[in-house]
Motif scaffolding. Structure first.
Motif, PDB file in Angstrom:
ATOM      1  N   SER A  56      -5.756  -5.439  -5.420  1.00  0.00           N
ATOM      2  CA  SER A  56      -4.346  -5.308  -5.786  1.00  0.00           C
ATOM      3  C   SER A  56      -3.569  -6.571  -5.466  1.00  0.00           C
ATOM      4  CB  SER A  56      -3.715  -4.125  -5.048  1.00  0.00           C
ATOM      5  OG  SER A  56      -3.660  -4.398  -3.661  1.00  0.00           O
ATOM      6  N   GLY A  57      -4.190  -7.467  -4.700  1.00  0.00           N
ATOM      7  CA  GLY A  57      -3.521  -8.714  -4.374  1.00  0.00           C
ATOM      8  C   GLY A  57      -2.704  -8.649  -3.110  1.00  0.00           C
ATOM      9  N   ARG A  58      -2.492  -7.459  -2.589  1.00  0.00           N
ATOM     10  CA  ARG A  58      -1.693  -7.333  -1.366  1.00  0.00           C
ATOM     11  C   ARG A  58      -2.187  -6.152  -0.543  1.00  0.00           C
ATOM     12  NH1 ARG A  58       3.360  -3.881  -2.897  1.00  0.00           N
ATOM     13  NH2 ARG A  58       2.536  -2.971  -4.771  1.00  0.00           N
ATOM     14  N   PRO A  59      -3.078  -6.415   0.379  1.00  0.00           N
ATOM     15  CA  PRO A  59      -3.568  -5.307   1.200  1.00  0.00           C
ATOM     16  C   PRO A  59      -2.457  -4.758   2.093  1.00  0.00           C
ATOM     17  CG  PRO A  59      -4.412  -7.407   1.995  1.00  0.00           C
ATOM     18  CD  PRO A  59      -3.666  -7.689   0.726  1.00  0.00           C
ATOM     19  N   LEU A  60      -2.374  -3.449   2.140  1.00  0.00           N
ATOM     20  CA  LEU A  60      -1.349  -2.798   2.943  1.00  0.00           C
ATOM     21  C   LEU A  60      -1.997  -1.923   4.005  1.00  0.00           C
ATOM     22  CD1 LEU A  60       1.086  -1.565   0.143  1.00  0.00           C
ATOM     23  CD2 LEU A  60       1.348  -3.590   1.576  1.00  0.00           C
ATOM     24  N   THR A  61      -1.320  -1.800   5.108  1.00  0.00           N
ATOM     25  CA  THR A  61      -1.762  -0.861   6.127  1.00  0.00           C
ATOM     26  C   THR A  61      -1.399   0.536   5.645  1.00  0.00           C
ATOM     27  OG1 THR A  61       0.341  -0.887   7.294  1.00  0.00           O
ATOM     28  CG2 THR A  61      -1.293  -2.558   7.947  1.00  0.00           C
ATOM     29  N   PRO A  62      -2.007   1.551   6.206  1.00  0.00           N
ATOM     30  CA  PRO A  62      -1.635   2.909   5.817  1.00  0.00           C
ATOM     31  C   PRO A  62      -0.143   3.184   6.014  1.00  0.00           C
ATOM     32  CG  PRO A  62      -3.694   2.964   7.031  1.00  0.00           C
ATOM     33  CD  PRO A  62      -3.171   1.554   7.109  1.00  0.00           C
ATOM     34  N   GLU A  63       0.420   2.676   7.086  1.00  0.00           N
ATOM     35  CA  GLU A  63       1.848   2.891   7.333  1.00  0.00           C
ATOM     36  C   GLU A  63       2.687   2.197   6.265  1.00  0.00           C
ATOM     37  OE1 GLU A  63      -0.298   1.661   9.689  1.00  0.00           O
ATOM     38  OE2 GLU A  63      -0.515   3.538  10.813  1.00  0.00           O
ATOM     39  N   ALA A  64       2.298   0.981   5.876  1.00  0.00           N
ATOM     40  CA  ALA A  64       3.039   0.255   4.842  1.00  0.00           C
ATOM     41  C   ALA A  64       2.915   0.975   3.501  1.00  0.00           C
ATOM     42  CB  ALA A  64       2.529  -1.175   4.737  1.00  0.00           C
ATOM     43  N   MET A  65       1.745   1.549   3.229  1.00  0.00           N
ATOM     44  CA  MET A  65       1.578   2.311   1.989  1.00  0.00           C
ATOM     45  C   MET A  65       2.473   3.540   1.996  1.00  0.00           C
ATOM     46  SD  MET A  65      -2.546   1.968   1.555  1.00  0.00           S
ATOM     47  CE  MET A  65      -2.704   2.940   0.094  1.00  0.00           C
TER      48      MET A  65
END
Length: 80
Positions: A56-65
């Motif tokens: 996706s080009g931008r890995p997110l933490t579960p909290e950020a998601m």
């Protein structure tokens, strides 16, 4: 459906004709059912397809998601 050609020994053709006449089911349908039965009862292990992988080009933490999803829901609710 896709069309395919199958060569049958004369004996199988005669038996297939008789079965189709006796049951009122077309020869094509009988052949499809026979192939489906063979494949459904195959002892060969069924392999699950691998899930597609993408970046996706931008890995997110579960909290950020969770935060991004919450913001999206909040924005959609505000538009209604």
């Amino acid at each position: 459906m896709l069309k395919t050609t199958v060569y049958l020994p004369e004996e199988l053709e005669v038996r297939l004709d008789a079965e189709a006449a006796a049951t009122g089911i077309s020869k094509a349908e009988l052949i499809r059912r026979g192939i489906a039965m063979l494949l459904d009862n195959s002892a060969r292990p069924k392999q699950a397809r691998a899930l597609p992988v993408f970046d996706s080009g931008r890995p997110l933490t579960p909290e950020a998601m969770d935060d991004a999803l919450y913001e999206h829901i909040k924005e959609r609710a505000a538009r209604r």
